[in-house]
Design an enzyme around this catalytic site. Structure first.
Site, PDB file in Angstrom:
ATOM      1  CG  HIS A  53     -71.651  86.413  86.823  1.00  0.00           C
ATOM      2  ND1 HIS A  53     -71.711  87.356  85.795  1.00  0.00           N
ATOM      3  CD2 HIS A  53     -72.378  85.303  86.137  1.00  0.00           C
ATOM      4  CE1 HIS A  53     -71.945  86.921  84.648  1.00  0.00           C
ATOM      5  NE2 HIS A  53     -72.485  85.649  84.424  1.00  0.00           N
ATOM      6  CD  GLU A  54     -72.979  81.647  86.927  1.00  0.00           C
ATOM      7  OE1 GLU A  54     -73.867  81.342  86.322  1.00  0.00           O
ATOM      8  OE2 GLU A  54     -71.875  81.981  86.324  1.00  0.00           O
TER       9      GLU A  54
ATOM     10  CG  HIS B 170     -76.969  84.040  85.264  1.00  0.00           C
ATOM     11  ND1 HIS B 170     -77.327  85.094  84.262  1.00  0.00           N
ATOM     12  CD2 HIS B 170     -75.576  84.001  85.021  1.00  0.00           C
ATOM     13  CE1 HIS B 170     -76.310  85.197  83.395  1.00  0.00           C
ATOM     14  NE2 HIS B 170     -75.278  84.560  83.897  1.00  0.00           N
TER      15      HIS B 170
HETATM   16 ZN   LIG Z   1     -73.454  84.613  83.167  1.00  0.00          ZN
END
Ligand SMILES: [Zn+2]
Ligand SMILES: *[C@@H]1O[C@H](CO)[C@@H](O)[C@H](O)[C@H]1NC(C)=O
Ligand SMILES: *[C@@H]1O[C@H](CO)[C@@H](O)[C@H](O)[C@H]1NC(C)=O
Ligand SMILES: *[C@@H]1O[C@H](CO)[C@@H](O)[C@H](O)[C@H]1NC(C)=O
Ligand SMILES: CC(=O)N[C@H]1CO[C@H](CO)[C@@H](O)[C@@H]1O
Length: 710
Positions: free
Chosen positions: A500-501, A504
């Site tokens: 997830h990170e 980003h």
């Molecule tokens: Zn996030």
């Protein structure tokens, strides 16, 4: 944004280059390539030549305490100078070049310098540096805040906006945002009203602080005999304090409460703990929340909105409170049938275990856990053995590079603040263009910031003279370092969080906005989580899960198909009830912030059975008194988490599910969704990518299809 685990040997850049080729391999073959290159990695040292001059990078690494303080002063002085110059432009002489461009370039140039001062607070190994960094941050924040309240600058910008000079769409949007920011600070109001705005803002801060403080101060605990805690593991009991009479003291800290509600076999104990938890702060916080909400409404009305939610939602994708309420109610009612089935199953189980006692909210976690243990046979602890950190990381790299047409290359001996930190350049695979850089600071360390997150160190931007600044991101995570040579193993939740990170990071790097303000992750908060949430899905599909897993003692042995399937079903287990519980709180938050004179105590009582398919609020509790998200940080915006999950599901299912490494779709996502950043309206962005408006239907269908009853 959140993670833990430890590492063995760093991946060499040669390995990473290999992973980046678009090798149309699937399954075992891809895995073998990875495995082989990983094995090579273990014996290779980093081989890249040393590169110090990083083109387009203005972030300064590892400054000393005194350098940080000096730089902060210089930043403030320079900023003041530019603001003064802009403010002194006569109102009939305003142009893009003497008003907008200096402000935009100042922001773009200063941001990496500001981060050079502020980020050491999170990562530096030196106490002294962290302190200086915190001090610098305070000064800089105060300065930035004072600039956004400068009436003289506002007047000049306003005069420019009124002049109607031709601008491209992004510049137009930038001017619009500048004006909005000033106006949300009350600058278009009379002096008395503006003072009232400031006064209310201070009152709001004070009240939300008090609400949270009250919650933190609550030291209530409940005593139990050992037999009343049946079901809780002995290691857990050992961590509990004992009262003089030999009873165990359960506090209302969330890890105690969660353990009891999930594991304790005794219904009465669960009920007592749930009641005590829902009763924290008695009714005291109720009045704090009432005052807080009143102050917020007043604040919003002064600024020209009819209620606080309208003010809060105005710059967001959801736009209006009625849209949010409709969204939440849609989700809730679409999931009612499924929630009823889920609840019936849990009730039946309780009947078998505990007889005719009524089923309450305090029973949810316990019976859900029980079913999950029976149904999925998922030993999440043992699963760790399939996720050695290096393998996970190289798998993630492979997925992202292949999908988005990127190439990552490690910079050997890059300057950093700790020897564990690694730095990478990111290139566009086909053109070879440098897109930006990222740092990985993965391991837990004393004094290091304790959350997993991505920090933008520099945002992409193009200056008036055409000079380009490239994005630079930092991923901070909390993995354990090696203990005695055992490679660090990640829990599945940590794998998801890392991916997830990393989503980003890629989002930040693929951004092509020309204004620093629209770049990076500074996009609509309803939109910012969507790309990373889309990418989380790669953790639940067999094909991609195999790319990021391998048995730690024999990495050619990927995770088994049955486990992949179980993980996916586990993800959706009891999702209707779980989601409805969240919807309940979101509705509460949205209603109190969009309507006047709501009886907040009665509101919860009324909403509870309505949303939770008939389950009443636990008697004697007072959820409105202990719901910190609506007091600070997420007020009128609690819905946003569900919002991004819903649209992420739509995107994944309609575009990616059948081609997890489909670079054609990946490139479209990169250019249509990631590249525009905050410069374009998110609904437009998503509609452009999907070829239609985003919808909630896929999300609902997924939940129903993947439920236990399908
Ligand atoms: Zn996030
Ligand atoms: C100030 O700006 C806001 C937002 O554009 C607008 O709604 C409001 O009417 C303005 N107030 C005044 C007094 O001009
Ligand atoms: C960072 O700077 C400090 C002095 O401020 C120095 O002792 C340390 O070695 C530097 N760290 C790295 C990794 O360069
Ligand atoms: C750059 O992006 C970060 C994070 O996305 C944001 O906080 C920051 O405000 C942006 N910088 C500028 C100058 O807008
Ligand atoms: C004003 C007031 O009554 N505050 C209470 C809020 O909750 C805390 C913790 O329960 C109490 O200690 C305060 O007295």
């Amino acid at each position: 944004m959140e993670s833990e685990g430890n590492s063995e040997k760093k991946l060499s850049s040669s390995k990473l280059k290999k992973g980046s080729n678009i090798i149309p391999l699937t399954g075992a073959a891809a895995l073998l390539t990875l495995a082989v290159s990983l094995a090579i990695t273990a014996i290779n040292k980093r081989r890249n030549s040393k590169r110090k001059d990083l083109p387009g990078c203005n972030f300064r690494v590892n400054l000393s305490a005194s350098e940080i303080l000096k730089l902060a002063d210089r930043i403030i002085a320079k900023s003041k100078e530019v603001h003064d110059a802009v403010a002194s432009v006569p109102l009939d002489k305003v142009t893009y070049k003497n008003v907008i461009s200096p402000l935009a370039e100042l922001e773009a140039q200063q941001f990496p310098l500001v981060q050079s001062c502020v980020v050491p607070k999170l990562v530096s190994t030196s106490d002294k540096v962290r302190k200086a960094s915190a001090e610098a941050e305070k000064k800089i924040d105060a300065h930035i805040s004072s600039c956004s309240k400068r009436e003289d600058v506002y007047c000049v910008v306003k005069a420019f906006a009124a002049k109607g000079e031709w601008m491209g769409p992004e510049a137009r949007h930038y001017v619009h945002c500048l004006m909005k920011e000033f106006e949300r600070n009350g600058l278009n109001l009379t002096a008395t009203k503006r003072e009232e705005v400031q006064r209310l803002r201070a009152q709001i801060d004070e009240l939300s602080f008090q609400y949270v403080q009250n919650l933190n101060d609550d030291g209530t605990s409940v005593l139990f005999h050992e037999n009343e805690l049946a079901g809780l593991p002995a290691e857990f009991l050992k961590t509990l304090e004992k009262a003089e009479n030999g009873m165990f003291r359960v506090t209302l800290k969330s890890h105690h409460v969660a353990a009891v509600l999930e594991l304790c076999k005794i219904g009465k104990t669960r009920r007592l703990v749930a009641m005590a938890y829902g009763k924290r702060c008695g009714k005291a916080n109720l009045s704090v929340l009432e005052d807080l909400v009143q102050a917020r409404h007043k604040f919003a009305r002064l600024l020209g909105y009819s209620n606080y939610a309208e003010y809060a939602l105005n710059p967001r994708m959801a736009k209006t409170p009625s849209k949010v309420l409709e969204f939440l109610e849609d989700i809730s009612s679409s999931l009612s049938d499924l929630a009823n089935k889920e609840l019936a199953m849990l009730k039946e189980l309780k009947k078998q275990d505990e007889g005719e006692l009524p089923f309450g909210v305090e029973d949810l976690l316990y019976y859900v856990k029980k079913v999950e243990q029976q149904e999925f046979d998922l030993d999440l602890g043992a699963l760790k053995q399939y996720f050695p950190v290096n393998l996970v990381l190289s798998g993630i790299f492979k997925i992202f590079q292949d999908l988005f047409g990127l190439r990552f290359e490690e910079i050997a001996d890059a300057d950093a603040w700790h020897s564990d930190v690694r730095m990478f350049s990111v290139f566009d695979l086909s053109s070879g263009e440098l897109l930006g850089y990222f740092y990985l600071d993965m391991y837990k360390r004393e004094g290091k910031y304790g959350q997993t997150c991505v920090v933008a160190l520099q945002n992409g931007s193009v200056a008036f003279n055409g000079a380009r600044q490239v994005p630079l991101a930092l991923l901070i995570s909390q993995l354990q370092t090696d203990i005695g040579g055992i490679p660090s193993l990640l829990r599945f939740t940590e794998v998801v969080s890392l991916l997830h990170e990393f989503g980003h990071v890629v989002q930040h790097l693929c951004n092509r906005a020309s204004f620093a303000r629209f770049s990076g992750l500074r996009v609509d908060p309803d939109f910012v989580e969507i790309p990373a949430k889309v990418l989380e899905n790669w953790c639940y599909e067999s094909f991609s899960l195999k790319l990021i897993s391998g048995f730690h003692q024999d990495i050619t042995m990927p995770i088994k198909d049955e486990i992949c399937k179980s993980l996916k079903r586990w993800r959706y287990s009891f999702s209707a009830l779980k989601l409805k519980q969240e919807v309940l709180y979101c509705l509460f938050d949205q209603i109190i912030h969009s309507a006047e004179n709501v009886d907040i105590f009665e509101l919860f009582k009324h909403l509870h059975p309505k949303v939770m398919v008939g389950l009443p609020m636990l008697e004697g509790t007072n959820p409105a008194s202990c719901f910190p998200r609506c007091a600070i940080g997420y007020e009128a915006a609690c819905y946003s988490r569900i919002w991004s999950e819903v649209f992420a599901a739509d995107i994944f299912t309609s575009k990616f599910q059948d081609g997890l490494l489909n670079q054609h779709v990946g490139m479209q996502f990169r250019t249509k969704v990631l590249a525009p950043g905050g410069a374009k309206d998110p609904i437009e962005i998503l509609s452009d990518f999907l070829g239609r408006e985003p919808s909630i239907q896929t999300f609902i269908d997924n939940k129903i299809e993947c439920s236990l009853w399908h």
